[in-house]
Design a protein around this motif. Structure first.
Motif, mmCIF file in Angstrom:
data_model
loop_
_atom_site.group_PDB
_atom_site.id
_atom_site.type_symbol
_atom_site.label_atom_id
_atom_site.label_comp_id
_atom_site.label_asym_id
_atom_site.label_seq_id
_atom_site.Cartn_x
_atom_site.Cartn_y
_atom_site.Cartn_z
ATOM 1 N N LYS A 122 0.820 -1.214 0.000
ATOM 2 C CA LYS A 122 0.000 0.000 0.000
ATOM 3 C C LYS A 122 0.857 1.268 0.000
ATOM 4 O O LYS A 122 0.352 2.355 -0.246
ATOM 5 C CB LYS A 122 -0.916 0.004 1.218
ATOM 6 N N ASP A 123 2.155 1.117 0.312
ATOM 7 C CA ASP A 123 3.045 2.274 0.431
ATOM 8 C C ASP A 123 3.922 2.420 -0.807
ATOM 9 O O ASP A 123 4.248 1.441 -1.475
ATOM 10 C CB ASP A 123 3.955 2.110 1.654
ATOM 11 N N GLU A 124 4.327 3.664 -1.059
ATOM 12 C CA GLU A 124 5.287 3.926 -2.140
ATOM 13 C C GLU A 124 6.650 3.378 -1.727
ATOM 14 O O GLU A 124 7.013 3.413 -0.547
ATOM 15 C CB GLU A 124 5.405 5.433 -2.386
ATOM 16 N N LEU A 125 7.388 2.883 -2.697
ATOM 17 C CA LEU A 125 8.746 2.418 -2.435
ATOM 18 C C LEU A 125 9.672 3.616 -2.198
ATOM 19 O O LEU A 125 9.609 4.589 -2.956
ATOM 20 C CB LEU A 125 9.284 1.662 -3.655
ATOM 21 N N PRO A 126 10.529 3.561 -1.194
ATOM 22 C CA PRO A 126 11.548 4.597 -1.022
ATOM 23 C C PRO A 126 12.679 4.323 -2.031
ATOM 24 O O PRO A 126 13.655 3.648 -1.728
ATOM 25 C CB PRO A 126 11.992 4.430 0.427
ATOM 26 N N VAL A 127 12.511 4.815 -3.230
ATOM 27 C CA VAL A 127 13.324 4.413 -4.384
ATOM 28 C C VAL A 127 14.824 4.581 -4.146
ATOM 29 O O VAL A 127 15.600 3.654 -4.429
ATOM 30 C CB VAL A 127 12.874 5.172 -5.652
ATOM 31 N N ASP A 128 15.262 5.709 -3.647
ATOM 32 C CA ASP A 128 16.705 5.931 -3.493
ATOM 33 C C ASP A 128 17.323 4.928 -2.520
ATOM 34 O O ASP A 128 18.381 4.351 -2.807
ATOM 35 C CB ASP A 128 16.993 7.362 -3.049
ATOM 36 N N ALA A 129 16.693 4.720 -1.386
ATOM 37 C CA ALA A 129 17.211 3.771 -0.402
ATOM 38 C C ALA A 129 17.210 2.354 -0.972
ATOM 39 O O ALA A 129 18.179 1.600 -0.802
ATOM 40 C CB ALA A 129 16.386 3.826 0.876
ATOM 41 N N VAL A 130 16.148 1.987 -1.653
ATOM 42 C CA VAL A 130 16.044 0.635 -2.210
ATOM 43 C C VAL A 130 17.099 0.411 -3.300
ATOM 44 O O VAL A 130 17.750 -0.629 -3.334
ATOM 45 C CB VAL A 130 14.617 0.362 -2.738
ATOM 46 N N LYS A 131 17.284 1.396 -4.159
ATOM 47 C CA LYS A 131 18.314 1.258 -5.198
ATOM 48 C C LYS A 131 19.698 1.111 -4.577
ATOM 49 O O LYS A 131 20.514 0.318 -5.051
ATOM 50 C CB LYS A 131 18.265 2.442 -6.168
ATOM 51 N N HIS A 132 19.965 1.842 -3.507
ATOM 52 C CA HIS A 132 21.250 1.721 -2.840
ATOM 53 C C HIS A 132 21.419 0.314 -2.256
ATOM 54 O O HIS A 132 22.481 -0.309 -2.385
ATOM 55 C CB HIS A 132 21.398 2.791 -1.758
ATOM 56 N N CYS A 133 20.383 -0.218 -1.629
ATOM 57 C CA CYS A 133 20.440 -1.580 -1.076
ATOM 58 C C CYS A 133 20.675 -2.605 -2.181
ATOM 59 O O CYS A 133 21.480 -3.530 -2.021
ATOM 60 C CB CYS A 133 19.155 -1.894 -0.316
ATOM 61 N N ILE A 134 19.986 -2.453 -3.294
ATOM 62 C CA ILE A 134 20.169 -3.366 -4.426
ATOM 63 C C ILE A 134 21.612 -3.287 -4.924
ATOM 64 O O ILE A 134 22.259 -4.317 -5.154
ATOM 65 C CB ILE A 134 19.175 -3.032 -5.558
ATOM 66 N N ALA A 135 22.126 -2.069 -5.086
ATOM 67 C CA ALA A 135 23.502 -1.893 -5.561
ATOM 68 C C ALA A 135 24.497 -2.541 -4.597
ATOM 69 O O ALA A 135 25.467 -3.179 -5.040
ATOM 70 C CB ALA A 135 23.809 -0.406 -5.731
ATOM 71 N N MET A 136 24.265 -2.408 -3.309
ATOM 72 C CA MET A 136 25.152 -3.036 -2.325
ATOM 73 C C MET A 136 25.148 -4.554 -2.478
ATOM 74 O O MET A 136 26.195 -5.196 -2.350
ATOM 75 C CB MET A 136 24.747 -2.627 -0.909
ATOM 76 N N ALA A 137 23.983 -5.130 -2.749
ATOM 77 C CA ALA A 137 23.898 -6.585 -2.927
ATOM 78 C C ALA A 137 24.566 -7.023 -4.233
ATOM 79 O O ALA A 137 25.315 -8.002 -4.257
ATOM 80 C CB ALA A 137 22.441 -7.030 -2.901
ATOM 81 N N LEU A 138 24.294 -6.293 -5.304
ATOM 82 C CA LEU A 138 24.819 -6.701 -6.611
ATOM 83 C C LEU A 138 26.308 -6.411 -6.774
ATOM 84 O O LEU A 138 26.910 -6.834 -7.766
ATOM 85 C CB LEU A 138 24.009 -6.042 -7.732
ATOM 86 N N THR A 139 26.911 -5.714 -5.817
ATOM 87 C CA THR A 139 28.368 -5.486 -5.820
ATOM 88 C C THR A 139 29.018 -6.062 -4.550
ATOM 89 O O THR A 139 30.172 -5.756 -4.252
ATOM 90 C CB THR A 139 28.692 -3.983 -5.923
ATOM 91 N N TYR A 140 28.324 -6.883 -3.842
ATOM 92 C CA TYR A 140 28.773 -7.413 -2.548
ATOM 93 C C TYR A 140 30.149 -8.090 -2.642
ATOM 94 O O TYR A 140 31.015 -7.880 -1.803
ATOM 95 C CB TYR A 140 27.734 -8.395 -2.002
ATOM 96 N N HIS A 141 30.364 -8.902 -3.655
ATOM 97 C CA HIS A 141 31.637 -9.624 -3.770
ATOM 98 C C HIS A 141 32.779 -8.698 -4.154
ATOM 99 O O HIS A 141 33.935 -8.964 -3.819
ATOM 100 C CB HIS A 141 31.511 -10.791 -4.737
ATOM 101 N N LEU A 142 32.480 -7.605 -4.833
ATOM 102 C CA LEU A 142 33.526 -6.632 -5.151
ATOM 103 C C LEU A 142 34.079 -6.011 -3.873
ATOM 104 O O LEU A 142 35.281 -5.837 -3.715
ATOM 105 C CB LEU A 142 32.988 -5.526 -6.081
ATOM 106 N N ARG A 143 33.187 -5.691 -2.949
ATOM 107 C CA ARG A 143 33.589 -5.116 -1.670
ATOM 108 C C ARG A 143 34.391 -6.129 -0.873
ATOM 109 O O ARG A 143 35.407 -5.804 -0.260
ATOM 110 C CB ARG A 143 32.366 -4.682 -0.865
#
Length: 137
Positions: A113-134
């Protein structure tokens, strides 16, 4: 990878309430956008794991698998799931404890029912998709 939803993903979401399905499509789009915006991630492989749409960085090996699906405990809740043996959800909590809701060490949860907090969610996704690089550096 195109933005057309592949049949296995569509099948995984079959029968979900319309609003929930729309939110999952939006979350899927954010995953694809994050991958496109970061050349280190490379193309994603979209598949279904445990009945849930999953995105793998098979070509680059840059990150951990991200899954998106309805939360089993609530008909209006859906989540962004990461491998529970990573420290990702703990890092998300440190950054977004006031803005996001978490489930243990494996998911960020959202109410359909709520809008996605797009900036925070994109940052979380980016952290996951670059996890092994870190982890490598």
């Amino acid at each position: 990878m195109t933005d057309e939803i592949p049949e296995p993903t569509r099948s995984a979401w079959e029968g979900l309430p319309e609003q929930l399905a729309e939110r999952l499509v939006q979350l899927r789009q954010l995953v694809l956008e994050v991958a496109r915006e970061n050349p280190a991630i490379g193309p994603l492989e979209e598949t279904v794991k445990w009945g849930e749409p999953a995105f793998l960085t098979a070509a680059s090996g840059s990150g951990t698998t991200v899954r998106i699906h309805r939360h089993k405990k609530s008909p209006d809740t859906y989540g962004l799931y990461v491998h529970c043996q990573t420290d990702l959800v703990e890092r998300y909590r440190q950054l977004y404890d006031e803005e996001l809701t978490f489930d243990g060490n494996r998911a960020v949860l959202f109410d359909s029912k709520d809008e996605l907090p797009v900036d925070a969610v994109k940052h979380c996704i980016a952290m996951a998709l670059t996890y092994h690089l870190r982890k490598r550096s």
